[in-house]
Design an enzyme around this catalytic site. Structure first.
Site, PDB file in Angstrom:
ATOM      1  N   GLY A  42       0.839  -1.204   0.000  1.00 18.95           N
ATOM      2  CA  GLY A  42       0.000   0.000   0.000  1.00 18.95           C
ATOM      3  C   GLY A  42       0.871   1.250   0.000  1.00 18.95           C
ATOM      4  N   ARG A  94      13.328  10.357  -2.660  1.00 19.46           N
ATOM      5  CA  ARG A  94      14.204  11.517  -2.904  1.00 19.46           C
ATOM      6  C   ARG A  94      15.499  11.402  -2.101  1.00 19.46           C
ATOM      7  NH1 ARG A  94      14.648  16.169   0.157  1.00 19.46           N
ATOM      8  NH2 ARG A  94      15.188  18.111  -0.920  1.00 19.46           N
ATOM      9  N   ALA A  95      15.347  11.001  -0.840  1.00 11.46           N
ATOM     10  CA  ALA A  95      16.528  10.906   0.027  1.00 11.46           C
ATOM     11  C   ALA A  95      17.465   9.792  -0.441  1.00 11.46           C
ATOM     12  CB  ALA A  95      16.093  10.678   1.472  1.00 11.46           C
ATOM     13  N   ARG A 148       0.831  -4.907  -5.640  1.00  8.14           N
ATOM     14  CA  ARG A 148       0.967  -6.176  -4.915  1.00  8.14           C
ATOM     15  C   ARG A 148       1.183  -7.232  -6.004  1.00  8.14           C
ATOM     16  NH1 ARG A 148      -0.492  -4.382   0.279  1.00  8.14           N
ATOM     17  NH2 ARG A 148      -2.238  -2.943   0.286  1.00  8.14           N
ATOM     18  N   CYS A 149       2.197  -8.054  -5.838  1.00  8.87           N
ATOM     19  CA  CYS A 149       2.605  -8.966  -6.921  1.00  8.87           C
ATOM     20  C   CYS A 149       2.681 -10.398  -6.404  1.00  8.87           C
ATOM     21  CB  CYS A 149       3.963  -8.504  -7.463  1.00  8.87           C
ATOM     22  SG  CYS A 149       4.721  -9.645  -8.624  1.00  8.87           S
ATOM     23  N   GLY A 185       5.892  -2.432   3.568  1.00  8.13           N
ATOM     24  CA  GLY A 185       5.589  -3.087   4.830  1.00  8.13           C
ATOM     25  C   GLY A 185       6.285  -4.433   4.947  1.00  8.13           C
ATOM     26  N   ASP A 186       5.869  -5.243   5.934  1.00 12.35           N
ATOM     27  CA  ASP A 186       6.650  -6.468   6.161  1.00 12.35           C
ATOM     28  C   ASP A 186       6.487  -7.503   5.053  1.00 12.35           C
ATOM     29  OD1 ASP A 186       4.194  -7.066   7.104  1.00 12.35           O
ATOM     30  OD2 ASP A 186       4.807  -7.336   9.201  1.00 12.35           O
ATOM     31  N   THR A 230       4.355   2.357   5.643  1.00  5.98           N
ATOM     32  CA  THR A 230       2.963   1.902   5.728  1.00  5.98           C
ATOM     33  C   THR A 230       2.209   2.788   6.702  1.00  5.98           C
ATOM     34  OG1 THR A 230       1.469   0.154   6.510  1.00  5.98           O
ATOM     35  CG2 THR A 230       3.695   0.102   7.394  1.00  5.98           C
ATOM     36  N   ASP A 281      -0.068   1.790   8.502  1.00  4.23           N
ATOM     37  CA  ASP A 281      -0.641   0.939   9.559  1.00  4.23           C
ATOM     38  C   ASP A 281       0.172   0.894  10.862  1.00  4.23           C
ATOM     39  OD1 ASP A 281      -2.523   0.290   7.645  1.00  4.23           O
ATOM     40  OD2 ASP A 281      -1.532  -1.571   7.058  1.00  4.23           O
ATOM     41  N   ASP A 283       2.344  -1.118  11.669  1.00  6.45           N
ATOM     42  CA  ASP A 283       2.323  -2.503  12.159  1.00  6.45           C
ATOM     43  C   ASP A 283       3.656  -3.233  11.938  1.00  6.45           C
ATOM     44  OD1 ASP A 283       2.151  -2.587   9.414  1.00  6.45           O
ATOM     45  OD2 ASP A 283       0.531  -4.049   9.331  1.00  6.45           O
ATOM     46  N   ARG A 333     -18.171  14.234  13.844  1.00 11.96           N
ATOM     47  CA  ARG A 333     -18.649  14.508  15.209  1.00 11.96           C
ATOM     48  C   ARG A 333     -19.586  15.734  15.239  1.00 11.96           C
ATOM     49  NH1 ARG A 333     -15.114  14.246  20.528  1.00 11.96           N
ATOM     50  NH2 ARG A 333     -16.458  15.345  21.959  1.00 11.96           N
ATOM     51  N   GLY A 365      -5.983   0.151   8.741  1.00 13.90           N
ATOM     52  CA  GLY A 365      -4.974  -0.431   9.635  1.00 13.90           C
ATOM     53  C   GLY A 365      -4.769  -1.919   9.411  1.00 13.90           C
ATOM     54  N   ARG A 366      -5.440  -2.455   8.428  1.00  9.17           N
ATOM     55  CA  ARG A 366      -5.410  -3.900   8.166  1.00  9.17           C
ATOM     56  C   ARG A 366      -5.749  -4.650   9.446  1.00  9.17           C
ATOM     57  NH1 ARG A 366      -1.797  -6.871   3.855  1.00  9.17           N
ATOM     58  NH2 ARG A 366      -1.080  -4.793   3.389  1.00  9.17           N
ATOM     59  N   LYS A 409     -25.306  13.342  26.997  1.00  6.91           N
ATOM     60  CA  LYS A 409     -24.380  13.432  25.851  1.00  6.91           C
ATOM     61  C   LYS A 409     -25.171  13.417  24.550  1.00  6.91           C
ATOM     62  CE  LYS A 409     -19.672  12.199  26.571  1.00  6.91           C
ATOM     63  NZ  LYS A 409     -18.510  11.522  26.042  1.00  6.91           N
TER      64      LYS A 409
HETATM   65  P1  ADP Z   1       3.179  -4.654   2.692  1.00  2.00           P
HETATM   66  O1  ADP Z   1       4.558  -4.619   2.141  1.00  2.00           O
HETATM   67  O2  ADP Z   1       2.579  -3.302   2.866  1.00  2.00           O
HETATM   68  O3  ADP Z   1       3.085  -5.526   3.933  1.00  2.00           O
HETATM   69  P2  ADP Z   1       2.032  -6.821   1.138  1.00  2.00           P
HETATM   70  O4  ADP Z   1       1.946  -7.758   2.267  1.00  2.00           O
HETATM   71  O5  ADP Z   1       0.865  -6.779   0.181  1.00  2.00           O
HETATM   72  O6  ADP Z   1       2.224  -5.310   1.597  1.00  2.00           O
HETATM   73  O7  ADP Z   1       3.365  -7.158   0.324  1.00  2.00           O
HETATM   74  C1  ADP Z   1       3.735  -6.384  -0.792  1.00  2.00           C
HETATM   75  C2  ADP Z   1       4.342  -7.271  -1.834  1.00  2.00           C
HETATM   76  O8  ADP Z   1       5.532  -7.872  -1.306  1.00  2.00           O
HETATM   77  C3  ADP Z   1       3.498  -8.452  -2.273  1.00  2.00           C
HETATM   78  O9  ADP Z   1       2.541  -8.115  -3.235  1.00  2.00           O
HETATM   79  C4  ADP Z   1       4.555  -9.370  -2.862  1.00  2.00           C
HETATM   80  O10 ADP Z   1       4.929  -8.951  -4.151  1.00  2.00           O
HETATM   81  C5  ADP Z   1       5.725  -9.147  -1.903  1.00  2.00           C
HETATM   82  N1  ADP Z   1       5.711 -10.204  -0.890  1.00  2.00           N
HETATM   83  C6  ADP Z   1       4.848 -10.343   0.140  1.00  2.00           C
HETATM   84  N2  ADP Z   1       5.103 -11.475   0.843  1.00  2.00           N
HETATM   85  C7  ADP Z   1       6.145 -12.068   0.225  1.00  2.00           C
HETATM   86  C8  ADP Z   1       6.869 -13.288   0.438  1.00  2.00           C
HETATM   87  N3  ADP Z   1       6.560 -14.115   1.452  1.00  2.00           N
HETATM   88  N4  ADP Z   1       7.888 -13.566  -0.387  1.00  2.00           N
HETATM   89  C9  ADP Z   1       8.202 -12.741  -1.408  1.00  2.00           C
HETATM   90  N5  ADP Z   1       7.546 -11.596  -1.674  1.00  2.00           N
HETATM   91  C10 ADP Z   1       6.531 -11.256  -0.872  1.00  2.00           C
HETATM   92  O1  F6P Z   2      -1.446  -1.367   4.425  1.00  3.62           O
HETATM   93  C1  F6P Z   2      -2.091  -0.183   4.143  1.00  3.62           C
HETATM   94  C2  F6P Z   2      -3.555  -0.437   3.875  1.00  3.62           C
HETATM   95  O2  F6P Z   2      -4.170   0.786   3.520  1.00  3.62           O
HETATM   96  C3  F6P Z   2      -4.310  -1.098   5.012  1.00  3.62           C
HETATM   97  O3  F6P Z   2      -4.674  -0.189   6.017  1.00  3.62           O
HETATM   98  C4  F6P Z   2      -5.474  -1.704   4.262  1.00  3.62           C
HETATM   99  O4  F6P Z   2      -5.972  -2.847   4.934  1.00  3.62           O
HETATM  100  C5  F6P Z   2      -4.846  -2.109   2.959  1.00  3.62           C
HETATM  101  O5  F6P Z   2      -3.692  -1.312   2.781  1.00  3.62           O
HETATM  102  C6  F6P Z   2      -5.753  -1.951   1.760  1.00  3.62           C
HETATM  103  O6  F6P Z   2      -5.079  -2.397   0.639  1.00  3.62           O
HETATM  104  P1  F6P Z   2      -5.595  -2.300  -0.848  1.00  3.62           P
HETATM  105  O7  F6P Z   2      -5.053  -1.024  -1.416  1.00  3.62           O
HETATM  106  O8  F6P Z   2      -5.001  -3.487  -1.519  1.00  3.62           O
HETATM  107  O9  F6P Z   2      -7.099  -2.314  -0.817  1.00  3.62           O
END
Ligand code: ADP
Ligand code: F6P
Length: 325
Positions: free
Chosen positions: A15, A25-26, A76-77, A106-107, A129, A131, A133, A158, A174-175, A218
């Site tokens: 995301g 840039r950095a 996402r691939c 992200g992770d 990210t 999130d 997280d 509100r 926030g997933r 309230k």
């Molecule tokens: P984020 O990086 O925000 O956590 P994703 O979990 O969707 O988002 O991961 C982003 C991309 O990283 C995935 O679409 C995929 O291309 C790659 N990726 C995710 N998990 C793996 C994995 N276990 N091994 C290799 N590539 C991965």
């Molecule tokens: O990881 C960032 C995020 O915006 C999460 O908060 C949400 O769950 C997810 O990405 C949504 O992803 P997508 O763009 O694939 O709908």
């Protein structure tokens, strides 16, 4: 001694998050200042597999620090999760002379970086990210902008909620993590904050609290619900039926991911991007940049992914005690 690096690449993955441009840039400017060439890989790992690779100069990253999204695009691939995809990715890096790669994401994206590192392409991750997280860091690029955007939107809901004496459920992103909900819940003074890490699905308790608050005078009742719990619309229907109080659900959605990054996001992204370029140029690999207790540092990706993150207990306790009347 580590071999001298001549060319590195940079990509954004998963995301998008406000501040990713400041990080790109950095990376570019720090590497160029060290005499290392930089290639931009478009659309994350998908773009790598499609060989969407461009040269980045100092001027390529002019006028982007203030822009939301990512100039490189992201994706996402699924193919990159396969051994064949990873082998192909490493081969394409070698073909283009890319000896090291900065991955901003992200992770999930770190797992991809780890796979490339195992195949001989040096990799450094930067936490990008909204999130928050990622365990090894107290800060992820985009979180600050996202919570400020959400906070302002919640203030607006509100206003109208109070005018109509309604109950509002506002769902934030926030997933599976509740950090955006926690921060907005506290910052917006919400009456209830529902976090995936903590929620006990006791809707009756929420219903009782709405009825009690109304009896005390309230005029509104704001419930911040995290995306990881979801179902805000059906929750609103049930709460309205049980309380007799008009209840509306608002799902903030993708607006939280866009917009010009805050000062904090631009600053942290600039430091993290520079730090990543530095350690990559020094020959480090399979590392991820983090920020802990006022210091920027780096961790082994394997170790970073194995760490466990949870909602800080004291912050959670405060969120509960400030919301109950
Ligand atoms: P984020 O990086 O925000 O956590 P994703 O979990 O969707 O988002 O991961 C982003 C991309 O990283 C995935 O679409 C995929 O291309 C790659 N990726 C995710 N998990 C793996 C994995 N276990 N091994 C290799 N590539 C991965
Ligand atoms: O990881 C960032 C995020 O915006 C999460 O908060 C949400 O769950 C997810 O990405 C949504 O992803 P997508 O763009 O694939 O709908």
């Amino acid at each position: 001694m580590a071999k001298e690096i001549k060319t590195i690449g940079v990509l954004t993955s998963g995301g998008d998050a406000p501040g990713m441009n400041a990080a790109i840039r950095a990376v570019v400017r720090k590497a160029l200042a060290r005499g290392v060439a930089v290639k931009g890989i478009k659309k994350g790992y998908q773009g790598l597999l499609n060989e969407e690779i461009i040269d980045l100069e100092r001027s390529s990253v002019s006028d982007i620090i203030q822009r939301g999204g990512t100039i490189l695009g992201t994706a996402r691939c699924m193919e990159f999760k396969t051994a064949e995809g990873q082998e192909k990715g490493a081969e394409i890096c070698r073909k283009h002379g890319i000896e090291g790669l900065v991955v901003i994401g992200g992770d999930g994206s770190y797992r991809g970086a780890q796979a490339l590192s195992r195949k001989g392409i040096n990799t450094i991750g930067i936490p990008g990210t909204i999130d928050l997280d990622i365990t090894c860091t107290d800060y992820t690029i985009g979180f600050d902008t996202a919570v400020n955007t959400a906070m302002q939107a919640i203030d607006k809901v509100r206003d109208t909620s109070s005018s109509h004496e309604r109950c509002s459920i506002i769902e934030v992103m926030g997933r599976n993590a509740g950090y955006i909900a926690l921060w907005c819940g506290v910052a917006n003074g919400a009456e209830d904050i529902l976090l995936p890490e903590k929620y006990d699905f006791n809707e009756q308790r929420i219903i009782n609290s709405i009825i009690n608050n109304r009896k005390k005078g309230k005029t509104h009742h704001i419930i911040i619900n995290a995306e990881g719990i979801g179902h805000s619309t059906s929750m609103a229907r049930r709460i309205e039926a049980a309380t007799g109080i008009e209840t509306r659900a608002t799902i903030l959605g993708y607006m939280q991911r866009g917009g010009s990054p805050t000062c904090k996001d631009r600053f942290y992204a600039s430091i993290m991007g520079s730090y990543a370029a530095d350690i990559l140029c020094e020959g480090k690999t399979n590392r991820v940049v983090g920020y802990q207790h006022g210091e920027f540092m780096d961790f082994d990706i394997e170790e970073a992914l194995a760490m466990e993150k949870s909602i800080p207990e004291y912050q959670y306790e405060v969120s509960r005690s400030l919301s109950s009347m």
